[in-house]
Design an enzyme around this catalytic site. Structure first.
Site, PDB file in Angstrom:
ATOM      1  CG  ASP A 305      36.294  36.652  44.920  1.00  0.00           C
ATOM      2  OD1 ASP A 305      36.336  37.682  44.708  1.00  0.00           O
ATOM      3  OD2 ASP A 305      37.262  35.889  45.669  1.00  0.00           O
ATOM      4  N   GLY A 307      30.087  33.556  43.104  1.00  0.00           N
ATOM      5  CA  GLY A 307      28.810  34.593  42.940  1.00  0.00           C
ATOM      6  C   GLY A 307      28.742  35.494  42.143  1.00  0.00           C
ATOM      7  CD  GLU A 308      28.968  38.675  46.232  1.00  0.00           C
ATOM      8  OE1 GLU A 308      28.230  40.252  46.747  1.00  0.00           O
ATOM      9  OE2 GLU A 308      30.652  39.729  46.676  1.00  0.00           O
ATOM     10  CG  ASN A 388      43.443  41.485  45.024  1.00  0.00           C
ATOM     11  OD1 ASN A 388      42.493  41.407  44.892  1.00  0.00           O
ATOM     12  ND2 ASN A 388      44.461  41.342  46.470  1.00  0.00           N
ATOM     13  CE1 TYR A 389      45.861  35.610  46.994  1.00  0.00           C
ATOM     14  CE2 TYR A 389      44.273  37.672  48.170  1.00  0.00           C
ATOM     15  CZ  TYR A 389      45.640  36.543  48.534  1.00  0.00           C
ATOM     16  OH  TYR A 389      46.284  36.259  49.808  1.00  0.00           O
ATOM     17  CG  HIS A 439      43.293  37.622  53.651  1.00  0.00           C
ATOM     18  ND1 HIS A 439      44.327  38.733  53.181  1.00  0.00           N
ATOM     19  CD2 HIS A 439      43.218  36.772  52.030  1.00  0.00           C
ATOM     20  CE1 HIS A 439      45.525  37.793  52.383  1.00  0.00           C
ATOM     21  NE2 HIS A 439      45.112  36.928  51.819  1.00  0.00           N
ATOM     22  CG  HIS A 441      41.709  32.855  50.096  1.00  0.00           C
ATOM     23  ND1 HIS A 441      42.050  33.630  49.224  1.00  0.00           N
ATOM     24  CD2 HIS A 441      42.723  33.436  51.433  1.00  0.00           C
ATOM     25  CE1 HIS A 441      42.559  34.918  49.320  1.00  0.00           C
ATOM     26  NE2 HIS A 441      43.455  34.331  50.330  1.00  0.00           N
TER      27      HIS A 441
END
Length: 653
Positions: A305, A307-308, A388-389, A439, A441
């Site tokens: 999240d 780095g991109e 969304n997060y 998922h 994190h």
């Protein structure tokens, strides 16, 4: 009450070399790059970042003061080129002294995805006949109500599109403009977009799954309001106990600088306590989120999240009484948007004091005397929204020298559409026709340590039972075992609560009165491990998540735990695991720690339609840094309030 920091744009010289770039400085840097003539009209940008190595040289007197070096990343899609550009801004505001120092060519696929690119990709999907056809098959005809989140390909680039700068889209539907689209996933529709040409290359359709009709509004008033909640105000009639000078803060023995970067968002520099150095630089350096579901709308999901996409552009403006409560000091921040324009985020960083219950206490029953001190902490925080997060990063400084990072996870879970009665193997049903996948994190932190000076070493500790019965006739003796980690080959470590494993960062030059090196202890109470097969994209893309703590000697080019440009990278080509192969010495060096916090998220229905905050933590605490409790000088609580000592007096009767 609140105060708002406003950057002084009229200042001829920068207040400090590490100050974040202002909007005016970003504008000048972009103008200098455009004036060089190499960038065409279809150029997009990804970030303007202070050259911290140069800033440190200025602070040391090795480089002239009054000059700022910014690093830009630019992509000219018409020419299929990209560059890292070093720009130097001269003192004052005269553009004639601004110049480009270096242009380094870069694979144009590799820079992160800007918000402007993401919006353009979504619009390209809405204009695509093939995309519209897939939506019509699901009864969706008003494409203006369709949300498309541009997702990084993350190791799943189709061979037929090799060499292209790609993204793919997750698709959501709203019933009207005010609807919360994240509760209605459009299952099975996956557009693939060329980000250079904004061409929809294809639209995968894995079969129609009827949409959920269940509402998921988050607006106040759309749900029954719980009664009985009365106002809770934080009042400091004499104002807060901290002082601020530009980006420098002093509070209760602490002194440090607040910073902000395009990639990491909130950064803290040069933390000192009681006049002694502790940490040179602290930030959440990377975030990796792999989804653990093989369904066609989810299996590609694995994101760097920061780095991109970049934490800076995703940073929220914070609101008094909502995000922050009490007497607040705000810092504004600026970043370079994809179109080359600066964007200022008002109130991007919040700082305030909090009461934190008891600091220390003892009730002497024999004398009938009690002493208690209340703990207060200084909290520096910001929030990022990644589609969304939502993630909050709260750095807290305590009166006893402790540092804590709390990461708050909230927002909307990423959902899949399901048919009624479908077995959900790799997640949890949370709503009508809606499931959310399991998922994880991972938060890769960067801590440039400076415990009592720049030269430090890393030592691992664990507890073990005394193995010699002659030394332990009663069978209850436990040793604390310290193992120096003097080389990089030893410094990729995992937590082990069963043996109370922890780490000490020791000064290589200072000792306490007991003859021990002064130190800070590192505690990682929240970790997890990957579950993907070793040959999976998830396992190979982010090797840093396979350990909980890494350590390296400082190197100015080793900046990001998962690599400089993870977008379209070959899995595992860069990052801390790669640097460590040199097996450099860690004994008495400028030590950089790379802790990895993590959480394994198996969803709960109670986290839908919005997720109550989950929190994970990092703790740094003094361990022989002081000779005794450094908080003995904290005043009696009643004295702080201006009255006599009441809470520490002998109780009546």
């Amino acid at each position: 009450m609140s105060g708002c920091h406003v950057t002084d744009q009229s200042r001829a010289d920068r207040a400090h070399p590490l100050d974040p770039p202002t909007a005016e400085e970003i504008t000048r840097a972009v103008a200098a790059a455009r004036a060089d003539g190499r960038l065409g009209p279809r150029t997009r940008f990804w970030g303007a970042t202070v050259d911290e190595a140069h800033a440190r040289q200025v602070m040391a007197g090795a480089e002239p003061a009054g000059r700022l070096r910014l690093g830009l990343v630019a992509m000219d899609h018409a020419a299929a080129t990209a560059w890292e550009i070093d720009v130097e801004l001269g003192g004052g505001s005269a553009p004639g002294v601004d110049r480009c120092l270096d242009w380094r060519p870069l694979d144009p696929r590799r820079p992160g995805i800007s918000s402007e690119e993401a919006r353009a990709a979504a619009q390209a999907c809405r204009a695509s006949p093939e995309f519209r056809k897939a939506l019509a098959a699901r009864g969706i005809h008003d494409v203006s109500l369709v949300m498309v989140d541009a997702e990084s390909m993350g190791g799943f680039e189709p061979e037929r599109y090799r060499g292209r700068r790609l993204t793919w889209g997750t698709v959501w539907h709203r019933v009207d403009e005010a609807d919360n689209g994240y509760v209605r996933p459009v299952q099975g529709v996956v557009p693939i977009i060329d980000m250079a040409t904004m061409e929809v290359l294809e639209v995968e359709d894995h079969g129609v799954v009827p949409l959920s009709a269940e509402a998921g509004s988050l607006r106040a008033g759309d749900w029954l309001t719980r009664p009985g909640l009365r106002p809770l105000d934080v009042v400091q009639p004499d104002g807060p106990s901290f002082t601020v000078d530009g980006w420098q803060v002093s509070w209760q023995g602490w002194q440090f600088r607040v910073g902000f970067t395009h990639r990491e968002g909130l950064v803290l520099y040069d933390l000192e306590f009681a006049g002694r150095s502790v940490v040179k630089r602290a930030a959440c350096n990377e975030m990796f989120v792999p989804y653990l579901d093989s369904n066609p709308t989810q299996y590609r999901k694995n994101f760097f999240d920061w780095g991109e996409y970049g934490a800076g552009p995703l940073t929220n403006s914070l609101a008094l009484g909502c995000d922050c409560l009490g007497v607040i000091y705000y810092f504004d921040a600026a970043y370079l948007a994809g179109d080359g324009e600066p964007v200022t985020i008002p109130q991007a960083i919040c700082m305030h004091e909090e009461d934190h219950s008891i600091l220390w206490k003892h009730n002497d029953l024999r004398r009938g005397a009690s002493e208690v001190r209340r703990s207060r902490r200084l909290v520096i925080s910001n929030f990022q929204t990644v589609a969304n997060y939502d993630y909050g990063f709260y750095w807290s400084l305590y009166q006893d020298g402790r540092i804590e990072l709390e990461i708050k996870l909230t927002g909307m879970l990423s959902a899949s559409g399901i048919v009624p009665g479908e077995q959900v193997r790799y997640g949890r049903v949370v709503g009508e026709r809606v499931a959310t996948p399991t998922h994880q994190h991972y938060f890769g932190l960067r801590l440039d340590m400076a415990v009592d000076g720049p030269r430090t070493r890393l030592v691992e500790e664990h507890a073990e039972a005394e193995p010699d019965p002659a030394l332990d006739p009663y069978g209850n003796a436990v040793r604390n075992v310290r193992t120096p980690l003097h080389r990089e080959s030893l410094a990729a470590r995992r937590t082990d609560p069963a043996t109370a494993r922890r780490w000490r960062v020791e000064s290589a030059t200072a000792t306490n009165r007991y003859g021990e090196p002064t130190a800070y202890r590192v505690l990682l109470p929240d970790t997890t491990r990957p579950f993907g097969r070793p040959d999976s994209v998830m396992a190979r893309r982010a090797p840093f998540v396979h350990q909980h703590l890494w350590a390296t000697p400082y190197h100015p080019q080793e900046r990001f735990v998962g690599g400089q440009y993870p977008n379209h990278a070959e899995p595992g080509e860069d990052g801390v695991h790669h640097w460590q192969r040199r097996d450099r010495s860690l004994d008495g060096v400028e030590l950089v720690l790379w802790p990895v916090l993590g959480t394994h998220h198996f969803p709960r229905p109670e986290q839908w339609p919005v997720m109550p905050v989950d929190a994970i933590h990092l703790i740094l605490e003094p361990d022989g840094f002081f000779d005794r409790n450094p908080a003995m000088d904290v005043p009696d609580p009643a004295a702080v309030r201006g009255g006599g000592s009441t809470c520490c007096a002998t109780p009546p009767g």
